[in-house]
Design an enzyme around this catalytic site. Structure first.
Site, PDB file in Angstrom:
ATOM      1  N   HIS A 112      24.285  41.785  37.157  1.00 48.40           N
ATOM      2  CA  HIS A 112      24.525  41.293  35.789  1.00 48.40           C
ATOM      3  C   HIS A 112      24.012  39.849  35.647  1.00 48.40           C
ATOM      4  CE1 HIS A 112      28.053  44.305  35.677  1.00 48.40           C
ATOM      5  NE2 HIS A 112      27.197  44.724  34.778  1.00 48.40           N
TER       6      HIS A 112
ATOM      7  N   SER B  53      29.681  47.587  38.971  1.00 49.22           N
ATOM      8  CA  SER B  53      31.007  46.960  39.110  1.00 49.22           C
ATOM      9  C   SER B  53      31.939  47.877  39.895  1.00 49.22           C
ATOM     10  CB  SER B  53      31.609  46.683  37.729  1.00 49.22           C
ATOM     11  OG  SER B  53      30.797  45.806  37.003  1.00 49.22           O
TER      12      SER B  53
ATOM     13  N   ARG C 104      18.699  50.178  35.769  1.00 50.59           N
ATOM     14  CA  ARG C 104      18.607  50.193  37.230  1.00 50.59           C
ATOM     15  C   ARG C 104      17.672  51.286  37.729  1.00 50.59           C
ATOM     16  NH1 ARG C 104      25.008  50.207  37.864  1.00 50.59           N
ATOM     17  NH2 ARG C 104      24.572  51.680  36.204  1.00 50.59           N
TER      18      ARG C 104
ATOM     19  N   LYS D 140      40.629  51.824  28.190  1.00 40.81           N
ATOM     20  CA  LYS D 140      40.272  51.970  29.602  1.00 40.81           C
ATOM     21  C   LYS D 140      41.525  51.795  30.455  1.00 40.81           C
ATOM     22  CE  LYS D 140      36.804  50.990  32.971  1.00 40.81           C
ATOM     23  NZ  LYS D 140      37.031  49.970  33.994  1.00 40.81           N
TER      24      LYS D 140
END
Ligand code: PNS
Length: 172
Positions: free
Chosen positions: A16, A128, A90, A40
């Site tokens: 990031h 993460s 990615r 979440k």
């Protein structure tokens, strides 16, 4: 160009930070926007903690500001006067979901463009979730996350100055 770089950032990784650093060089102002997603279930860090950590690791980048947002990304972008959304890519596995998000946002607000920055090879496997898992299992994450964030993760995992959003269930 005023751009917004949105994400969960629970927590931010070196991948990031690399995208933020590179995006800051091609934008006049970059807003890193932390999604405030109360649905979440098990975040490691509260949104305020994520904002504070990002503020610390981006302190050397004068045109970068950190905010949190809820609701639609395009609405927050328009509110800030941003005309571009930055996302890191990615690998091909990211592509489908990212294209869907970009096209959804384009439909919602045709004035906001999504720009993809390819992740540096050395960070292409990072997420993460992976960094959290390795940290929780006692592995070495020194090449994966900025050192202030590693420190905060260890405090959380060891029950130090914790205080994540989810008090029940997991230990963080
Ligand atoms: O780091 P993440 O979890 O991949 O980030 C996802 C994020 C925050 C960019 C995305 O969930 C988002 O923009 N959420 C805001 C709600 C929204 O605008 N949804 C419609 C577009 S998909």
């Amino acid at each position: 160009m005023i751009a917004i770089y949105p994400g969960s950032f629970d927590p931010a990784t070196l991948g990031h930070l690399d995208i933020i650093t590179r995006a800051s060089k091609i934008t006049s102002r970059l807003i890193v926007a932390v999604l405030n997603n109360s649905a979440k279930k098990h975040p490691m860090f509260t949104v305020d903690e994520r904002v504070r950590m990002l503020t610390e690791i981006c302190g050397h980048l004068p045109n970068v500001q950190i905010e949190s947002f809820s609701g639609l990304l395009v609405d927050f972008a328009e509110h800030l006067g941003a005309n571009a959304v930055i996302r890191g890519l990615r690998a091909m596995t990211d592509f489908e979901a990212e294209m869907q998000m970009a096209q959804t946002n384009k439909t919602l607000n045709p004035n906001i463009e999504t720009l993809f920055i390819s992740t540096q090879a050395e960070y292409s496997f990072l997420s993460s979730s992976i960094v959290k898992e390795i940290a929780v299992l006692g592995g070495d994450i020194s090449s994966m996350a900025p050192s202030p964030i590693i420190k905060k993760m260890h405090q959380k995992i060891n029950g130090g100055t914790g205080g994540g959003e989810e008090k029940h269930g997991r230990t963080y």
